[in-house]
Design a protein around this motif. Sequence first.
Motif, PDB file in Angstrom:
ATOM      1  N   VAL A   7      17.594 -31.613 -40.338  1.00 26.90           N
ATOM      2  CA  VAL A   7      17.910 -30.721 -39.227  1.00 26.90           C
ATOM      3  C   VAL A   7      17.940 -31.503 -37.919  1.00 26.90           C
ATOM      4  O   VAL A   7      17.122 -32.401 -37.712  1.00 26.90           O
ATOM      5  N   THR A   8      18.880 -31.132 -37.039  1.00 28.83           N
ATOM      6  CA  THR A   8      18.926 -31.700 -35.694  1.00 28.83           C
ATOM      7  C   THR A   8      18.711 -30.597 -34.680  1.00 28.83           C
ATOM      8  O   THR A   8      19.394 -29.569 -34.704  1.00 28.83           O
ATOM      9  N   LEU A   9      17.731 -30.805 -33.809  1.00 27.53           N
ATOM     10  CA  LEU A   9      17.502 -29.907 -32.674  1.00 27.53           C
ATOM     11  C   LEU A   9      18.216 -30.495 -31.469  1.00 27.53           C
ATOM     12  O   LEU A   9      17.928 -31.629 -31.060  1.00 27.53           O
ATOM     13  N   CYS A  10      19.152 -29.746 -30.890  1.00 32.58           N
ATOM     14  CA  CYS A  10      19.927 -30.223 -29.738  1.00 32.58           C
ATOM     15  C   CYS A  10      19.391 -29.577 -28.471  1.00 32.58           C
ATOM     16  O   CYS A  10      19.443 -28.352 -28.326  1.00 32.58           O
ATOM     17  N   ILE A  11      18.871 -30.391 -27.561  1.00 33.35           N
ATOM     18  CA  ILE A  11      18.286 -29.873 -26.324  1.00 33.35           C
ATOM     19  C   ILE A  11      19.103 -30.360 -25.132  1.00 33.35           C
ATOM     20  O   ILE A  11      18.987 -31.511 -24.709  1.00 33.35           O
ATOM     21  N   PRO A  12      19.950 -29.497 -24.566  1.00 33.99           N
ATOM     22  CA  PRO A  12      20.653 -29.854 -23.327  1.00 33.99           C
ATOM     23  C   PRO A  12      19.756 -29.519 -22.143  1.00 33.99           C
ATOM     24  O   PRO A  12      19.155 -28.438 -22.088  1.00 33.99           O
ATOM     25  N   THR A  13      19.628 -30.422 -21.189  1.00 31.93           N
ATOM     26  CA  THR A  13      18.698 -30.163 -20.095  1.00 31.93           C
ATOM     27  C   THR A  13      19.258 -30.646 -18.762  1.00 31.93           C
ATOM     28  O   THR A  13      20.092 -31.552 -18.709  1.00 31.93           O
ATOM     29  N   PHE A  19       9.365 -27.553 -16.740  1.00 39.98           N
ATOM     30  CA  PHE A  19       9.135 -26.917 -18.040  1.00 39.98           C
ATOM     31  C   PHE A  19       9.572 -27.732 -19.248  1.00 39.98           C
ATOM     32  O   PHE A  19       9.286 -27.364 -20.373  1.00 39.98           O
ATOM     33  N   ILE A  20      10.221 -28.887 -19.056  1.00 41.02           N
ATOM     34  CA  ILE A  20      10.786 -29.610 -20.204  1.00 41.02           C
ATOM     35  C   ILE A  20       9.701 -30.159 -21.123  1.00 41.02           C
ATOM     36  O   ILE A  20       9.888 -30.224 -22.351  1.00 41.02           O
ATOM     37  N   GLU A  21       8.538 -30.531 -20.579  1.00 38.93           N
ATOM     38  CA  GLU A  21       7.482 -31.060 -21.449  1.00 38.93           C
ATOM     39  C   GLU A  21       6.995 -29.993 -22.422  1.00 38.93           C
ATOM     40  O   GLU A  21       6.727 -30.280 -23.593  1.00 38.93           O
ATOM     41  N   ARG A  22       6.898 -28.768 -21.946  1.00 46.92           N
ATOM     42  CA  ARG A  22       6.536 -27.664 -22.826  1.00 46.92           C
ATOM     43  C   ARG A  22       7.576 -27.480 -23.932  1.00 46.92           C
ATOM     44  O   ARG A  22       7.247 -27.289 -25.108  1.00 46.92           O
ATOM     45  N   THR A  23       8.845 -27.543 -23.566  1.00 51.71           N
ATOM     46  CA  THR A  23       9.931 -27.381 -24.531  1.00 51.71           C
ATOM     47  C   THR A  23       9.878 -28.468 -25.596  1.00 51.71           C
ATOM     48  O   THR A  23       9.992 -28.184 -26.799  1.00 51.71           O
ATOM     49  N   ALA A  47      12.182 -35.430 -12.186  1.00 48.68           N
ATOM     50  CA  ALA A  47      11.494 -36.284 -13.157  1.00 48.68           C
ATOM     51  C   ALA A  47      11.838 -35.943 -14.605  1.00 48.68           C
ATOM     52  O   ALA A  47      11.128 -36.374 -15.521  1.00 48.68           O
ATOM     53  N   THR A  48      12.918 -35.222 -14.826  1.00 50.77           N
ATOM     54  CA  THR A  48      13.269 -34.824 -16.190  1.00 50.77           C
ATOM     55  C   THR A  48      13.398 -36.030 -17.116  1.00 50.77           C
ATOM     56  O   THR A  48      12.830 -36.048 -18.221  1.00 50.77           O
ATOM     57  N   GLU A  49      14.144 -37.030 -16.709  1.00 48.15           N
ATOM     58  CA  GLU A  49      14.354 -38.191 -17.583  1.00 48.15           C
ATOM     59  C   GLU A  49      13.035 -38.906 -17.874  1.00 48.15           C
ATOM     60  O   GLU A  49      12.768 -39.293 -19.025  1.00 48.15           O
ATOM     61  N   HIS A  94      16.663 -25.663 -22.722  1.00 48.91           N
ATOM     62  CA  HIS A  94      15.575 -26.448 -22.129  1.00 48.91           C
ATOM     63  C   HIS A  94      14.425 -25.642 -21.542  1.00 48.91           C
ATOM     64  O   HIS A  94      13.368 -26.213 -21.262  1.00 48.91           O
ATOM     65  N   ASP A  95      14.594 -24.342 -21.329  1.00 51.44           N
ATOM     66  CA  ASP A  95      13.491 -23.560 -20.768  1.00 51.44           C
ATOM     67  C   ASP A  95      12.998 -22.471 -21.719  1.00 51.44           C
ATOM     68  O   ASP A  95      12.320 -21.528 -21.306  1.00 51.44           O
ATOM     69  N   ASP A  96      13.318 -22.597 -23.000  1.00 52.55           N
ATOM     70  CA  ASP A  96      12.920 -21.600 -23.993  1.00 52.55           C
ATOM     71  C   ASP A  96      11.699 -22.064 -24.788  1.00 52.55           C
ATOM     72  O   ASP A  96      11.244 -23.199 -24.654  1.00 52.55           O
ATOM     73  N   ILE A  97      11.206 -21.166 -25.639  1.00 52.81           N
ATOM     74  CA  ILE A  97      10.058 -21.460 -26.506  1.00 52.81           C
ATOM     75  C   ILE A  97      10.407 -21.041 -27.924  1.00 52.81           C
ATOM     76  O   ILE A  97      10.995 -19.984 -28.135  1.00 52.81           O
TER      77      ILE A  97
END
Length: 383
Positions: A7-13, A19-23, A47-49, A94-97
């Motif tokens: 499986v591949t999880l694709c996270i566009p941000t 909130f990205i660390e939580r994601t 600081a996302t990257e 990127h902001d979901d759970i």
Amino acid sequence: MTSDPQVTLCIPTYQSETFIERTLGHASAQSHRNLRVLVSIDQSTDATEEICRRYAAADSRFEVYAHESRMGWAHNLNFLLDKVESEFFCIYFHDDIIDPRYLELLLAELISRPDAASSQADTLHVDPRGRQRRSSGRAQEGSDFDRVVAALADPFVGSPLRALIRTALAKPDVRFPAASVQGFGGHIPFTAALLAAGPVLHVPEILYWRPDKRKGGLVDGWKKTPIRDLVSDHRINAREILETIDRCEATEAERTVMRFVAALHLMAVLRQRETGAGERTLVAATEISSAFEIDTPPDELREISARQRRLILAAHVDLVRRELVHHLSHRAVRAAMDVANDIGWMDALVGVPELGRQYLGVLRQRYLPSQIPAELRTWELVG
């Protein structure tokens, strides 16, 4: 990276340091471990990257791509989809759970049905005031025609964007409009193509949480975009959907109905933006596509099921009413009278009460606070 991930999880941000660390943490905590996580960072000045690369350094399943120029929502998603090599994939915004069992449960459903293109669970939406709304998934079987009509006419189709997808059935057609500038309405052709690709399965549990109305989100950007730019994107959306319809195994009568439904859906989305922007003049459906004729429902509706016919006629009435209210608000009496003639054609419509009861059921739903992840109880974390 995991060898030969399933499986591949694709996270566009984009601009997601709050909130990205939580994601990423919820992605890492999935009970299904044979996983590849792709993170694509659209040009960001925060600081996302740094956060993403720190996470990738600690977990070899993560790969991070940072772009120096602004790609936009649709292009960023397609960048990720192009890199999918696994048997299954999903988009994780990127902001979901997601629940730790999200992949495990959806994957089990898809493995049990090799003909199915996707599997979705239920999504719980939470707004800044803590109000909750459950978006229940729905299995979609039947023909290409049945599923595409459901995608475009059924208001209770669930959350196809948050489904686990079988790569072999999705590629190369299930994508976001590549020519889109703002990405406006790009989820509509994606959803139509996904449902055309094969049956949809459903896990009746809340496995996905979505913060609604987050300040600075994609929809906020659309609100500030000139209508002419949204119209340009919608023309692209129309072209993509019409290409999906042409690929379907369907009769010509069914294609006529699908084109009508596509026009209704796209124009309803555009009407909402036009009204919000205070536009006096509405863009004609034929300006979006020469194939879009929405004044009168096609005779071919007589050849489809009663339920499908009710859904489509209800969508037509809804669009007509939107236009009527718009014209009346601008004192365009002649235009309002012309639109009202269409409502008169619908006097015998029986689908509206049925849909009204379904909407009432959604509004009456109430959930215990324990169903909201702790991270969403304090809205500042996702604001």
